[in-house]
Scaffold this active site. Structure first.
Site, PDB file in Angstrom:
ATOM      1  CE  LYS A  66      -7.757  -4.194 -10.096  1.00 48.77           C
ATOM      2  NZ  LYS A  66      -9.204  -3.924  -9.933  1.00 48.77           N
ATOM      3  CG  ASP A 111      -4.233  -6.828  -5.640  1.00 46.13           C
ATOM      4  OD1 ASP A 111      -4.420  -5.996  -6.552  1.00 46.13           O
ATOM      5  OD2 ASP A 111      -5.143  -7.269  -4.910  1.00 46.13           O
ATOM      6  CB  THR A 160      -8.049   0.556  -7.345  1.00 49.78           C
ATOM      7  OG1 THR A 160      -7.302   0.931  -6.175  1.00 49.78           O
ATOM      8  CG2 THR A 160      -8.545  -0.868  -7.179  1.00 49.78           C
ATOM      9  NE  ARG A 219     -14.143  -8.638  -5.270  1.00 52.92           N
ATOM     10  CZ  ARG A 219     -13.040  -7.901  -5.187  1.00 52.92           C
ATOM     11  NH1 ARG A 219     -13.061  -6.767  -4.506  1.00 52.92           N
ATOM     12  NH2 ARG A 219     -11.931  -8.291  -5.777  1.00 52.92           N
TER      13      ARG A 219
END
Length: 341
Positions: A66, A111, A160, A219
């Site tokens: 993201k 974020d 999330t 990741r």
């Protein structure tokens, strides 16, 4: 645009090695094909009209890219990226300070946007729609509200937990993007790209094995690649092979399905302490010594996606697949179950 400007806006605490692995443009972004194609259309249209891109809402489990996509949008549009996170914005003046110092068409990335305080959300509503912010001058009876104009910008909000974003805020995003776990072939492409950038020697047949245990998450794939490089350097000849990967996974306590020790502990606790469930999230979090946020945001999405765990109205339940994976005998089915008395 210089490389320095491309990287401007990423959090400083990010590992510098991750910067090298972050794709800078859509053509280098692996996987999420439908998402990329749609985003490319929206970006191209906005560029041709010489307008800022509509506000973008990114949701999905952690580690899927993201933040990387926010940087890509800024690079594709050719504008500056300014990034922050919702927990860092405590008071309206914090948000006002950022919005009043941006330049035209800046891509403003927030974020964990689901953690914004209500007062900041209300300020953001007006900024997103009218490119103005409300500010109170004075106190008490002499207080008055003025509107301060700000440059047109594109807000990118990442979360999330999309369900926790206030509906009035969510409705102001013109582009909503849901990121999903990557399939094995997409992860292989990501690992190959990362291995090339980091100059890591990997046998061709080792890529599928490494991808299989990467939890469908770039990741995690990049982290495992770096650790296998370490094992190959110290225990092998410097080349990542299947044998090196198997040795590394054993030492890291990761199985071939990508489950780490803590994932297996969660499933074992449900099975052994609560007869397979259902068990509430708070009770489960306390039982495994984990914060409920970590349980819900990091561990559960993958366990659910792989079919090891179910969320029900009464709590979490371990599936038959979880019993098989842990080599634990499943509960015996009652032959009379389902008969009406």
């Amino acid at each position: 645009m210089s490389d320095e400007k491309i990287l401007t806006g990423y959090p400083r605490e990010e590992d510098s090695r991750d910067h090298a692995l972050r794709p800078q443009y859509l053509k280098d972004f692996q996987g999420q094909t439908a998402l990329k194609e749609n985003l490319s259309v929206f970006i191209t249209a906005a560029r041709e009209r010489k307008e800022p891109l509509d506000h973008v809402f990114l949701s999905g489990p952690p580690g899927l890219g993201k933040t990387t996509l926010a940087g890509i949008v800024a690079n594709e549009m050719g504008y500056e990226l300014k990034a922050t996170s919702a927990p860092a914005l405590e008071k309206p003046k914090d948000l006002a300070g950022l919005l009043t110092t941006i330049s035209d068409n800046t891509v403003f990335f927030i974020d964990e946007i689901h953690r914004l305080r209500p007062a900041l959300e209300e300020m953001l509503y007006i900024a997103m729609e009218d490119f103005e912010i409300d500010w109170i001058i004075g106190q008490g009876a002499s207080a008055r509200s003025i509107r301060i104009p700000i440059p047109p910008f594109t807000l990118i909000g990442a979360t999330t937990k999309p369900g926790q974003v206030a509906s009035p805020l969510y409705s102001r995003f013109g582009i909503a993007v849901r990121m999903n776990f990557y399939d094995e072939n997409e992860i292989i492409s990501i690992i190959k790209r990362s291995a090339s950038i980091l100059d890591i020697s990997v046998q061709e047949e080792a890529f599928p094995l490494l991808a299989r245990c990467s939890r469908g998450t770039p990741r995690v794939a990049n982290r495992l690649l770096r650790r296998m490089r370490d094992f190959a350097q110290v225990l092998g000849t410097g080349t990542v092979t299947n044998e090196i990967i198997m040795t590394g996974l054993e030492r890291l306590e990761i199985d071939l399905d990508g489950l780490e020790r803590h994932d297996r502990q969660i499933l074992k606790v449900i099975i052994e302490h609560y007869n397979g469930g259902p068990v509430g999230a708070e009770t489960l979090a306390i039982s495994v010594g984990e914060a409920i946020e970590s349980l819900e945001d990091f561990y559960e999405p993958y366990l659910i996606q792989r079919g090891f765990l179910k969320r029900t109205p009464r709590g979490r339940v371990a599936t038959e697949l979880a019993y098989k994976h842990l080599k634990i005998e499943g509960p015996k089915k009652n032959e009379d179950q389902g008969i009406l008395f």
